[in-house]
Design a protein around this motif. Structure first.
Motif, PDB file in Angstrom:
ATOM      1  N   THR B  70      94.106 -50.034 -27.153  1.00 14.66           N
ATOM      2  CA  THR B  70      92.969 -50.664 -25.782  1.00 14.66           C
ATOM      3  C   THR B  70      93.176 -49.356 -24.484  1.00 14.66           C
ATOM      4  N   ARG B  71      95.013 -50.413 -24.466  1.00 14.58           N
ATOM      5  CA  ARG B  71      95.243 -50.148 -23.101  1.00 14.58           C
ATOM      6  C   ARG B  71      95.808 -48.403 -22.890  1.00 14.58           C
ATOM      7  N   HIS B  72      96.324 -48.104 -24.272  1.00 12.03           N
ATOM      8  CA  HIS B  72      96.131 -46.738 -24.572  1.00 12.03           C
ATOM      9  C   HIS B  72      95.150 -45.626 -24.299  1.00 12.03           C
ATOM     10  N   ALA B  73      93.330 -46.403 -24.638  1.00 10.10           N
ATOM     11  CA  ALA B  73      92.664 -45.213 -24.674  1.00 10.10           C
ATOM     12  C   ALA B  73      92.179 -45.594 -23.473  1.00 10.10           C
ATOM     13  N   ILE B  74      92.641 -46.592 -22.552  1.00  8.37           N
ATOM     14  CA  ILE B  74      91.800 -47.149 -21.362  1.00  8.37           C
ATOM     15  C   ILE B  74      92.720 -45.261 -20.192  1.00  8.37           C
ATOM     16  N   ASN B 219      81.992 -35.964 -13.701  1.00 11.03           N
ATOM     17  CA  ASN B 219      83.031 -36.738 -13.815  1.00 11.03           C
ATOM     18  C   ASN B 219      82.271 -38.112 -15.252  1.00 11.03           C
ATOM     19  N   ALA B 220      81.087 -38.191 -14.870  1.00 10.89           N
ATOM     20  CA  ALA B 220      80.165 -39.017 -15.531  1.00 10.89           C
ATOM     21  C   ALA B 220      80.555 -38.716 -17.782  1.00 10.89           C
ATOM     22  N   ARG B 221      80.277 -37.701 -17.190  1.00 13.06           N
ATOM     23  CA  ARG B 221      79.508 -36.785 -18.357  1.00 13.06           C
ATOM     24  C   ARG B 221      80.979 -36.916 -19.244  1.00 13.06           C
ATOM     25  N   ALA B 222      81.847 -36.557 -18.894  1.00 14.95           N
ATOM     26  CA  ALA B 222      83.560 -36.286 -19.021  1.00 14.95           C
ATOM     27  C   ALA B 222      84.232 -37.986 -19.391  1.00 14.95           C
ATOM     28  N   MET B 223      83.861 -38.635 -18.518  1.00 15.44           N
ATOM     29  CA  MET B 223      84.096 -39.607 -19.449  1.00 15.44           C
ATOM     30  C   MET B 223      83.679 -41.104 -20.550  1.00 15.44           C
ATOM     31  N   GLY B 224      82.313 -40.474 -20.268  1.00 16.22           N
ATOM     32  CA  GLY B 224      81.394 -40.918 -21.769  1.00 16.22           C
ATOM     33  C   GLY B 224      81.823 -40.074 -23.048  1.00 16.22           C
ATOM     34  N   GLU B 225      82.274 -38.696 -23.106  1.00 18.46           N
ATOM     35  CA  GLU B 225      82.092 -37.838 -24.392  1.00 18.46           C
ATOM     36  C   GLU B 225      82.566 -38.216 -25.628  1.00 18.46           C
ATOM     37  N   PHE B 226      81.747 -38.665 -26.222  1.00 14.81           N
ATOM     38  CA  PHE B 226      82.322 -38.291 -27.665  1.00 14.81           C
ATOM     39  C   PHE B 226      82.405 -37.407 -28.640  1.00 14.81           C
ATOM     40  N   THR B 267      80.662 -48.524 -19.053  1.00 15.80           N
ATOM     41  CA  THR B 267      79.782 -49.096 -18.996  1.00 15.80           C
ATOM     42  C   THR B 267      79.418 -48.963 -16.657  1.00 15.80           C
ATOM     43  N   LEU B 268      80.646 -49.986 -16.638  1.00 10.17           N
ATOM     44  CA  LEU B 268      81.306 -49.777 -14.618  1.00 10.17           C
ATOM     45  C   LEU B 268      81.569 -48.561 -14.214  1.00 10.17           C
ATOM     46  N   LEU B 269      81.985 -47.950 -15.180  1.00 14.40           N
ATOM     47  CA  LEU B 269      82.561 -47.262 -13.851  1.00 14.40           C
ATOM     48  C   LEU B 269      81.368 -46.134 -14.367  1.00 14.40           C
ATOM     49  N   ALA B 270      79.865 -46.012 -15.125  1.00 16.82           N
ATOM     50  CA  ALA B 270      79.125 -45.346 -15.148  1.00 16.82           C
ATOM     51  C   ALA B 270      78.168 -45.388 -14.373  1.00 16.82           C
ATOM     52  N   LEU B 271      78.452 -46.550 -13.682  1.00 20.21           N
ATOM     53  CA  LEU B 271      77.157 -47.780 -12.971  1.00 20.21           C
ATOM     54  C   LEU B 271      77.635 -47.612 -11.136  1.00 20.21           C
ATOM     55  N   VAL B 272      79.273 -46.982 -10.867  1.00 17.80           N
ATOM     56  CA  VAL B 272      79.807 -47.071 -10.261  1.00 17.80           C
ATOM     57  C   VAL B 272      79.424 -44.951  -9.668  1.00 17.80           C
ATOM     58  N   THR B 273      79.691 -43.968 -11.088  1.00 17.67           N
ATOM     59  CA  THR B 273      79.123 -43.289 -10.882  1.00 17.67           C
ATOM     60  C   THR B 273      78.038 -43.419  -9.462  1.00 17.67           C
ATOM     61  N   LEU B 274      76.806 -43.550 -10.710  1.00 21.20           N
ATOM     62  CA  LEU B 274      75.705 -43.689 -10.298  1.00 21.20           C
ATOM     63  C   LEU B 274      75.227 -44.299  -8.706  1.00 21.20           C
ATOM     64  N   ILE B 275      76.186 -45.435  -8.279  1.00 16.16           N
ATOM     65  CA  ILE B 275      75.860 -46.405  -7.142  1.00 16.16           C
ATOM     66  C   ILE B 275      76.249 -44.290  -6.212  1.00 16.16           C
ATOM     67  N   ALA B 276      77.644 -44.157  -6.295  1.00 18.67           N
ATOM     68  CA  ALA B 276      77.624 -43.091  -5.720  1.00 18.67           C
ATOM     69  C   ALA B 276      76.785 -41.795  -5.187  1.00 18.67           C
ATOM     70  N   LYS B 277      76.730 -41.493  -6.386  1.00 16.17           N
ATOM     71  CA  LYS B 277      75.899 -40.870  -6.601  1.00 16.17           C
ATOM     72  C   LYS B 277      74.321 -40.734  -5.506  1.00 16.17           C
ATOM     73  N   THR B 278      74.000 -41.643  -6.081  1.00 12.93           N
ATOM     74  CA  THR B 278      72.854 -41.920  -4.535  1.00 12.93           C
ATOM     75  C   THR B 278      73.121 -42.100  -3.369  1.00 12.93           C
ATOM     76  N   LEU B 279      74.409 -42.658  -2.770  1.00 11.89           N
ATOM     77  CA  LEU B 279      74.672 -43.028  -1.396  1.00 11.89           C
ATOM     78  C   LEU B 279      75.033 -41.393  -1.130  1.00 11.89           C
ATOM     79  N   LEU B 280      75.378 -40.316  -2.079  1.00 16.56           N
ATOM     80  CA  LEU B 280      75.594 -39.167  -1.294  1.00 16.56           C
ATOM     81  C   LEU B 280      74.315 -38.664  -1.052  1.00 16.56           C
ATOM     82  N   GLU B 281      73.340 -39.021  -2.165  1.00 13.30           N
ATOM     83  CA  GLU B 281      71.549 -38.319  -1.995  1.00 13.30           C
ATOM     84  C   GLU B 281      71.226 -38.948  -0.739  1.00 13.30           C
ATOM     85  N   HIS B 282      71.131 -40.368  -0.354  1.00 14.55           N
ATOM     86  CA  HIS B 282      70.357 -40.609   0.385  1.00 14.55           C
ATOM     87  C   HIS B 282      71.140 -40.241   1.871  1.00 14.55           C
TER      88      HIS B 282
END
Lengths: 354, 298
Positions: B70-74, B219-226, B267-282
């Motif tokens: 798991t550590r290696h995957a992260i 970045n968000a999409r790259a992290m989630g790519e499966f 999911t946490l990383l995705a949420l952080v991305t979402l918040i960053a995006k919203t702040l930036l838009e704001h």
């Protein structure tokens, strides 16, 4: 610094923007490139600046061939039609940009920007952003920025085009004064003949990628080289007639025209400016036609009268001086005699049709 | 974000505008929207965290960090994603520049091709990479001869991730650069700037918000790519498993708490991305509003 354009041509795809242009601009001259849109005037300016490359011909600064030099090597100041100020920079940084690129020491930059802002009368606005300025102020920042690189040539593309009439008139006079102080060779593009005549030492009238006429404003206005220039530089009345054996026969009068002495008749077109027509109650000795007054507009610096010749079925626009107007007092519906003082006929070789 | 601004300024579309529909229609629509978002999005996301933290934070930490695989995957995700994002940022700026500043034959086709990775299924992308660089692929034997390993290794993961997230930055920048126009750049050149000076001093400051926005999405999409990564990775635990692959593997092996723990980090990383995006838009909106106000004042 003087500039020579020799046999310059430019095309964009199939569109021929400039055809064999030759032009000399003397050192310290203020020259206007005047023409309708699509006449190639802006393209010529951009070729002089190095923002566009000619397909053929040579551009010289003094005696140096600069045809293929990049804009950076030319030391020019260019003022864009829509100013193109850097929106993320303050007025100060905008004006300083050229100096920063040239690695001018900070102390000197500060001193020169201050001088330039004084010159364009924008002291105290150093910290503003372009979005916080009026059109006239932006225009002056653009000019200060262009002057910041101590250009050998100042090039302006429709510099006052986007401003309202009053600001435009002010800036026009101011540009002329500025030029008289600095004596930097200046070329500007305009489609407004009034602007060209008021500001420039020399006017270059262009159409369809060619130079139609070149001369001082007075020369060009008084002696237009062809029908296009005549028409472009102000309102005209057009007379259609024919020419034969050294004479031109026009509606209501005829005149000598030695340039055409063939026996074969040919159609002729004559041009008369509205202020070069007299209006009178009694028939004058010379050429005249009887006309009926359609409309009278005495408001303004001249009185505008529109008349109709019922005999020839044509309408004329006439401008009377206010003195002459108050003397004559033409009334609507009244019959008067119109006599052109100055008629210009151009050879049919200038196959230009209004 | 630029379109959203235009809409926001149009009167009547702000939500305070027309109320012509009867009240029950409005409430029905609002309830439907809330119900769908809750069932499909909010409850599952909260549940991931709930499941992950069900046995307390200490267990959670052990589940995440005690397992070497798991550590290696992260670690792998955190090393593959930045490379893909950097590659796509460079590519995106270059393409947006080419497309908006030059006219050339095939320009429209190029714009269409930028979108292709959006349209192709990621699994097919993976297969395409296998058919190019795999052992039986076109360049496979040559690569094997030189001892270069692409598939079932780090380069393959970067390649797959980059391909799938290719359009993000370019798509974001093209409209921005089109709207900006080349005037300021030409002005910089006329004042003596060379290409680099023009880019760093004029272009980049003007496109920075759009660029950042594109990078965040990429970045968000790259992290989630499966899908694509799944095919080219070969699923070697502790070697080529990224976080999404690890989540799946743990789930398949009935190690549910561990699986939820890794999933919660993603999911946490995705949420952080979402918040960053919203702040930036704001921030962008505020900046634009400020510029408008200032303009109105003068």
């Amino acid at each position: 610094m003087s500039i020579s354009i020799e046999h310059v041509s430019k095309h964009f795809g199939k569109f021929q923007a400039l055809t064999d242009i030759n032009l000399e601009v003397g050192s310290g001259e203020l020259v206007a490139l005047l023409g309708p849109s699509g006449s190639g005037k802006t393209t010529l300016l951009r070729i002089i600046a190095g923002l566009e490359t000619a397909n053929a011909g040579v551009v010289r600064y003094q005696d140096l061939d600069m045809t293929h030099s990049r804009p950076q090597e030319r030391q020019i100041g260019f003022v864009f039609q829509h100013y193109a100020l850097f929106r993320h920079m303050t007025v100060f940084e905008n004006v300083a940009f050229g100096m920063r690129i040239r690695k001018t020491p900070n102390v000197e930059v500060a001193k020169r920007v201050k001088e330039l802002l004084h010159l364009v009368r924008l002291e105290g606005l150093e910290k503003r952003y372009p979005a916080q300025l009026s059109g006239g102020q932006r225009q002056r920042v653009a000019l200060a920025r262009a002057l910041g690189v101590q250009p050998r040539v100042l090039l302006l593309d429709e510099p006052f085009g986007a401003l309202d009439a009053k600001v435009r008139a002010e800036l026009r006079q101011w540009l002329r004064q500025l030029h008289d102080q600095m004596h930097v060779t200046t070329i500007f593009v305009t489609h407004d003949q009034e602007e060209a005549f008021e500001v420039a030492d020399k006017v270059v009238v262009m159409q369809g990628g060619k130079i139609e006429q070149l001369g001082t404003p007075q020369e060009v206005f008084d002696h237009p080289a062809n029908a296009f220039v005549m028409d472009f530089l102000g309102n005209v009345n057009v007379f259609h007639g024919r020419m034969q054996s050294g004479k031109v026969h026009l509606p209501g009068f005829e005149m000598a025209y030695p340039e055409y002495d063939h026996d074969v008749a040919q159609t002729a077109t004559a041009y008369v400016r509205p202020h070069e027509v007299d209006l009178d109650r009694v028939a004058p000795n010379g050429a005249a036609m009887q006309v009926k007054v359609l409309q009278v507009h005495p408001a303004g610096s001249v009185a505008k009268v529109r008349v109709q010749s019922e005999e020839f079925g044509m309408a004329l626009n006439i401008e009377l001086s206010l003195d002459r107007y108050s003397e004559l007092r033409p009334k609507q519906g009244e019959f008067l005699f119109a006599s052109p003082r100055k008629v210009r006929v151009f050879k049919p070789a200038d196959d230009y049709v209004i | 974000m630029h379109t959203s601004r235009a809409v926001g300024h149009k009167p009547g579309t702000t939500g305070h505008g027309s109320h012509t529909e009867p009240a029950w229609v409005r409430w029905l629509l609002i309830s439907c929207a809330i119900a769908v978002i809750s069932i499909l999005v909010i409850i599952p996301v909260v549940n991931v965290f709930y499941q992950a933290l069900a046995n307390g934070f200490d267990t959670y930490r052990h589940q995440l960090l005690d397992d070497a695989e798991t550590r290696h995957a992260i670690w792998l995700t955190l090393t593959v994603v930045p490379v893909a994002v950097v590659l796509n940022t460079i590519f995106g700026v270059a393409v947006a520049w080419a497309v908006t500043r030059f006219q050339f034959p095939g320009r429209t086709i190029l714009i269409a091709f930028i979108d292709l990775p959006f349209a192709i299924s990621p699994v097919v992308v993976g297969l395409m990479i296998m058919l190019m660089f795999g052992r039986l692929g076109i360049w496979g034997p040559t690569l094997e001869h030189w001892g270069i390993k692409i598939v079932f290794a780090y380069p393959g993961l970067v390649l797959a991730t980059t391909f799938v997230t290719l359009p993000f930055v370019a798509r974001e920048l093209i409209p921005v650069m089109e709207a900006l126009g080349a005037d300021e750049e030409t002005a910089a050149v006329s004042l003596g700037a060379n290409g680099w000076q023009m880019f760093w001093r004029i272009t980049l400051p003007n496109i920075r918000l759009g660029l950042l926005y594109g990078v965040i999405l990429c970045n968000a999409r790259a992290m989630g790519e499966f899908g694509a990564v799944r095919v080219v990775s070969g699923g070697i635990s502790g070697e080529t498993d990224t976080m999404p692959l690890r989540v799946e593997k743990l789930f398949q092996e009935y190690e549910l708490p561990e699986s939820f723990a890794v999933a919660s980090v993603l999911t946490l990383l995705a949420l952080v991305t979402l918040i960053a995006k919203t702040l930036l838009e704001h921030q962008t909106q505020q900046q634009l509003a400020r510029a408008d106000d200032e303009q109105a004042e003068t």
